[in-house]
Design an enzyme around this catalytic site. Structure first.
Site, PDB file in Angstrom:
ATOM      1  N   ASP A  34      14.420 -81.040 -17.447  1.00 31.09           N
ATOM      2  CA  ASP A  34      14.241 -80.599 -16.368  1.00 31.09           C
ATOM      3  C   ASP A  34      12.927 -82.195 -15.847  1.00 31.09           C
ATOM      4  O   ASP A  34      12.799 -82.549 -16.091  1.00 31.09           O
ATOM      5  CB  ASP A  34      13.864 -79.406 -15.770  1.00 31.09           C
ATOM      6  CG  ASP A  34      13.129 -79.390 -13.796  1.00 31.09           C
ATOM      7  OD1 ASP A  34      14.625 -79.777 -13.392  1.00 31.09           O
ATOM      8  OD2 ASP A  34      12.862 -78.371 -13.970  1.00 31.09           O
ATOM      9  N   ASN A  82      23.925 -74.874 -10.237  1.00 28.28           N
ATOM     10  CA  ASN A  82      23.707 -76.386  -9.843  1.00 28.28           C
ATOM     11  C   ASN A  82      24.317 -76.548  -9.824  1.00 28.28           C
ATOM     12  O   ASN A  82      24.928 -77.363  -8.793  1.00 28.28           O
ATOM     13  CB  ASN A  82      23.641 -77.746 -11.123  1.00 28.28           C
ATOM     14  CG  ASN A  82      22.537 -78.021 -11.966  1.00 28.28           C
ATOM     15  OD1 ASN A  82      22.352 -77.662 -13.370  1.00 28.28           O
ATOM     16  ND2 ASN A  82      21.647 -76.843 -11.594  1.00 28.28           N
TER      17      ASN A  82
HETATM   18  C1  FPP Z   1      17.427 -81.237 -13.888  1.00 29.15           C
HETATM   19  O1  FPP Z   1      17.196 -82.082 -12.954  1.00 29.15           O
HETATM   20  C2  FPP Z   1      18.650 -81.638 -15.219  1.00 29.15           C
HETATM   21  C3  FPP Z   1      20.011 -81.683 -14.911  1.00 29.15           C
HETATM   22  C4  FPP Z   1      20.146 -80.397 -13.989  1.00 29.15           C
HETATM   23  C5  FPP Z   1      21.506 -82.715 -15.596  1.00 29.15           C
HETATM   24  C6  FPP Z   1      20.786 -82.560 -16.735  1.00 29.15           C
HETATM   25  C7  FPP Z   1      21.255 -83.520 -17.498  1.00 29.15           C
HETATM   26  C8  FPP Z   1      21.196 -84.730 -17.850  1.00 29.15           C
HETATM   27  C9  FPP Z   1      20.296 -84.574 -18.839  1.00 29.15           C
HETATM   28  C10 FPP Z   1      22.222 -86.071 -17.775  1.00 29.15           C
HETATM   29  C11 FPP Z   1      23.663 -86.174 -19.178  1.00 29.15           C
HETATM   30  C12 FPP Z   1      23.434 -84.791 -19.794  1.00 29.15           C
HETATM   31  C13 FPP Z   1      24.343 -85.147 -20.561  1.00 29.15           C
HETATM   32  C14 FPP Z   1      24.418 -84.137 -22.059  1.00 29.15           C
HETATM   33  C15 FPP Z   1      25.396 -86.062 -20.268  1.00 29.15           C
HETATM   34  P1  FPP Z   1      17.161 -82.132 -11.581  1.00 29.15           P
HETATM   35  O2  FPP Z   1      18.192 -82.895 -11.108  1.00 29.15           O
HETATM   36  O3  FPP Z   1      16.976 -80.517 -11.390  1.00 29.15           O
HETATM   37  O4  FPP Z   1      15.540 -82.399 -11.899  1.00 29.15           O
HETATM   38  P2  FPP Z   1      14.461 -82.062 -10.871  1.00 29.15           P
HETATM   39  O5  FPP Z   1      14.231 -80.733 -10.708  1.00 29.15           O
HETATM   40  O6  FPP Z   1      13.167 -83.327 -10.550  1.00 29.15           O
HETATM   41  O7  FPP Z   1      15.178 -82.493  -8.967  1.00 29.15           O
END
Ligand code: FPP
Length: 269
Positions: A34, A82
């Site tokens: 996250d 998501n």
């Molecule tokens: C949460 O951060 C993260 C995600 C919804 C996506 C996770 C993806 C990756 C780490 C990269 C790709 C993964 C792979 C396996 C190739 P957020 O966007 O919710 O962050 P925030 O809470 O700060 O807005």
């Protein structure tokens, strides 16, 4: 006695590893990645730049976990929520990122003897992504080291719904629902994670204190480690710090503290 440092750890990782008891490493670590959006916002970049930067964190974490011989690592890459709640452009960016990650990483996964698998409702993902996922899974199927599970289009509540449906279908095939036997083991056998031990440790980055519909059944007794590090900045050394914290905890599984002079705070903690 000093622990033998596994090959491939860098100096900082080796320093933390030296403090660990190699006989008490978690058998399964689950990570809620996250903070990608916040990382990008702080740099005045679009949110997707945070996801792109998150790939380096995935790479470092996976390699370090494999090098220290963690048997299973599960990463929450993409929740069902998501999919529904994010702009289409961000979702399609994440899908492309995943496809590229799989293509690029298979050689490294093979070098590290890592077997890749997935949990989540895969059939709802774009067909091309499903094909790439299957290709990567098959390309690593012969590996015998760490099992890397990517949770994609995953929701713990949907997993339970699917498990109950699967139990009922199985009973119907085996003489009818009067043969339905429901206990904890039967439910575990029908979850997506049926081949994995329950996680001993769950890590969440970016300081949030939620499970966000991740492995709700399987995390019943897991130790929770929350770090304020945002996912794009997370590296193998942070994973090792989480393991060091885990090793300081006393796991009670609902029993009493080993120090019986202290009253147990609650029957189940
Ligand atoms: C949460 O951060 C993260 C995600 C919804 C996506 C996770 C993806 C990756 C780490 C990269 C790709 C993964 C792979 C396996 C190739 P957020 O966007 O919710 O962050 P925030 O809470 O700060 O807005």
């Amino acid at each position: 006695m000093r622990a033998t440092i596994p090959a491939g750890l860098d100096r900082k990782e080796a320093e933390v590893y030296e403090r660990l008891d190699p006989d008490r490493l978690p058998k399964h670590i689950a990570i809620i990645m996250d903070g990608n959006g916040r990382w990008a916002r702080r740099r005045h970049l679009p949110r997707v730049a945070g996801h792109r930067a998150g790939v380096a964190a995935v790479r470092s974490t996976v390699e370090t976990a494999a090098r220290i011989h963690i048997p299973a690592l599960t990463l929450y890459a993409f929740s069902e929520e998501n999919w529904k709640r994010r702009p289409k452009t961000e979702v399609s960016f994440l899908m492309n990122l995943l496809s590229r990650y799989l293509k690029q990483e298979v050689p490294t996964l093979n070098q590290n003897n890592i077997r890749l698998q997935y949990i989540g409702r895969q059939h709802e993902l774009p067909e091309q992504v499903q094909e790439r996922m299957q290709w990567a899974q098959e390309a690593t199927a012969g590996n015998t080291g760490m099992i890397l599970t990517l949770a994609l289009n995953y929701s713990a509540r949907s997993e339970m719904v699917d498990a109950f449906r699967s139990m009922i279908d199985a009973a119907a095939r085996n003489g009818g629902v009067q043969h339905l036997e429901i206990d904890e083991e039967a439910i575990s056998r029908h979850l997506y994670t049926k081949h994995l031990p329950d996680p001993d440790l769950v890590v969440r980055t970016s300081g949030e204190m939620r499970l966000s519909n991740f492995l709700l059944w399987q995390l019943a007794y897991a130790e929770i480690y929350v770090t304020s590090t945002l996912w794009p900045e997370f590296r193998g050394v942070h994973l090792l710090e989480g393991i060091a914290e885990y090793q300081k905890r006393e796991r009670r599984y609902g029993g009493l503290s080993t120090d019986h002079t202290q009253p147990a705070a609650a029957a189940r903690s």
